[in-house]
Scaffold this active site. Sequence first.
Site, PDB file in Angstrom:
ATOM      1  N   SER A   1       0.629  -1.091  -0.021  1.00  0.00           N
ATOM      2  CA  SER A   1      -0.028   0.000  -0.019  1.00  0.00           C
ATOM      3  C   SER A   1       0.886   1.262  -0.014  1.00  0.00           C
ATOM      4  CB  SER A   1      -0.929  -0.041   1.186  1.00  0.00           C
ATOM      5  OG  SER A   1      -1.693   1.300   1.257  1.00  0.00           O
ATOM      6  N   ASP A   2       0.364   2.034  -0.711  1.00  0.00           N
ATOM      7  CA  ASP A   2       1.072   3.515  -0.866  1.00  0.00           C
ATOM      8  C   ASP A   2       0.802   4.116   0.540  1.00  0.00           C
ATOM      9  OD1 ASP A   2       2.317   5.651  -1.820  1.00  0.00           O
ATOM     10  OD2 ASP A   2       0.771   6.503  -2.583  1.00  0.00           O
TER      11      ASP A   2
END
Length: 866
Positions: free
Chosen positions: A334-335
């Site tokens: 995940s960013d």
Amino acid sequence: MADLSKQSDTPAASGPDLEKIPVEQVLATLTVKPEQGLSASEAQQRVARYGPNAIIVKEKTLGEQLLGYFTGSMAYVIEAAALVSALLGHWDDFVIIGSLLLFNAALEFWQDRKASSALAALKAGLAPEATVLRDGQWSTVQASTLVPGDIVKIRLGVIVPADLRLIGGEFASIDQAALTGESLPARKKVGDEAYAGSVVKQGEMEAVVIATGSNTFFGRTAKLVSGAGSVSHAQKAMFQISNFLIVIAVCLTLILVAVKVYHDIVIAKDWNLSDALNILQFVLVLMVASIPVAMPAVFSITMALGALALSKQQAIVSKLSAIEEMAGVDILCSDKTGTLTKNQLSLSEPMLFAATDPQDCILAAALASKLEDKDAIDTAVITALKDQSVLKSWTLTKFVAFDPVTKRTQATVTDASGKSFMVAKGAPQAIVDLAQAPAEIAQKVKDAVDKLAAQGARALGVARSADGGTSWSFLGILPMFDPPRDDSKETIDKAAEKGVRVMMITGDDTAIAIETARQLGMGTHIIAAADAFPKDMDPDNVPPAIIDAIERADGFARVFPEHKYAIVKALQSRGHLVAMTGDGVNDAPALKQADCGTAVSGATDAARGAAALILTAPGLSVINGAIDEARRIFGRINSYLIYRIALTIDIMFVVVLSSIFLGFSPLTAIMIVVMSLLDDLPMMTIAYDNTPVSPQPVRWDLPRIFGLATVLGVFSVAESFGLLLFGIKALSLPELQAYFGLATHAQLQTMMFVQLVGGGQVLLFITRTEGWFFKPPFPAAPLFWAIVATQVVAAVMCGFGWLVPAIPWKLIGWVWVYLIAWLFILGGIRLIYDRFASYRTARHQKHAALVNQSLQPHVPASLANT
């Protein structure tokens, strides 16, 4: 997607690194004078040498694309079946099979068009025009005509047209978040680099072009997108299962043909063209019924309806295979910025020095800000004021924008009485230097900044001068955070409960990533990717030692596009199914390479085009819903595959073995055609079935699928043969003939037609659940009533003699009694098989645990690896 066309190397390919060497040396290497620029003729020569400043794609023609949709083992068999149906005049078969073939081709064509949008979005991101100096004159040209050595000008609102080194002007604030993942615009000064595709937010500067087209930072990202991509596990499974069924069908039909030919030529010595055509007709129709021509359509419809369900949860599917892949995902990369966090800087309690009131310190910083500039720091400072109307009490008489050299902004303000003073905000050390603070104050500021950095916070120093700048007072430090989203922790916890590990990947500093991970309850073993990955590393061939480090890490900071891509590919090489979230151009290669690339809310067009799943709601909360829906869909497809394999085994072996050993064909050609329609068409409704959600990631376990389907298929053959042998015996006993109304071999074929149609479909009740078929979850109404309707049609056909010889309703009823009895038998066999398979799995796990057990059990775990 096709590979990008190759361009000539950049000027730095065989010389110095133009990103690092002094600006004067850059100009000398590129042989350009900053006050004159290139000549028009030199620019043309360099275009021929280096290629256009554009991402060039070699695209397939429409004809090549269309031809590709009609190739492959499954397509060839379907096409052959359709052709033979036409030659034999079986136009109903031809229309149905041809329609399925065209439907699959149309679906693949739509998928390819969606996939190509990623590179199209990247191309659209390049600046269409640029201001360039040539022959000593400034002019506006197409950005595609820029070449290394061109002198260009960038200003507020302009998209940087190529990779540049800044050579003149005071400063520029450039938003390169979509490229590097940095959450704030980068402050640039003379000598710094500006990347193609980034956006100028403040300032105006002159620069020299050092790289164009595919050789830019932006272009290298596009190359990664073009080369990225993984084959769907569903596609692999479907191909293997289809080939398995095709091999069975072909082998058995060859045996049948050989026996028929041997009987007619060697034994009966009565062979003619009519006999050959009859054999060919029967064999090909049998192939049509046995080969799962509807399998791709069932896959597509099931996933399309799943995509519709996800759209109601604010998740748009752009690649249907992403749904099935999401079911098996065990790692979610995940960013951070804007996904796990709010992407909104907020101030925490100020650390006061000369100031006595926190709001007084914030007010001074707010007076040194401009809300209209929409700078993230300025906006956060002004928002932190409890009463923003107080700013109207002062008049701004002079404002000095942020300077990368002085690292501060400065303002002169005047109150209603005419009294003026100066305020400044910026990097704490720069404000300490401005205030000429004593050594002990400077040390306290440094300690405070270091402490905040360890907590993942940025620090902003604030000062004020009441005597026109002669002396300054250091008021305090404003800590600034990008806080986690309210739903992020809950989302991560729920994902962990589903067996999905969340890894943070961000372009921000390591300390910020660690603090964000701590607040979210994630692991804090964050690796600085820029330090861990060698600069010249091939992202497609990550060394094993680095892959080991990637698997052990909880996340990565200071990442670049090639790092994200390499992380995803490395994890996939170890057997992980990886989902990747992102929103920028820098995320596009990893999004396309991931098994389920997910573009979050507000993502760029390039990220959306590369992604298979697009979230329209902020944050990651919808991910858990997508995982649940994906696992339901996986369960539906899994049950269909077991059903279809078992049914094919039943049909083929009953027809072939009875023809060989009993000298009797249990079905006519028209019965086989009708049975094919009745078996496959209702199965489309399996997309609506009620399916439990697996608590752990699910994968394609083909040995288990083949094993269970084969066991059920073999016992289904026993079921069918049992009824067939009973029917043959009944034909020889007058009392049974009279009771059941079974008088001819033609009626025996109709009885077998009822049994195979009914037994095949009720088999789905066994394959759709791991427990008894009469326990929840019960079949969905569309599936249940589709099966009921099919059986009613089959019964009416046999009762009234439509297309088949009529048999008594009493006999149809007894066949169904037989089927229901076998339904319980097959259900018990399924339970026994599952228990045996689970026992073997548990035993293997026990043996593996024994082999891996430490031989030093008394050594503390903390010292085991020292």
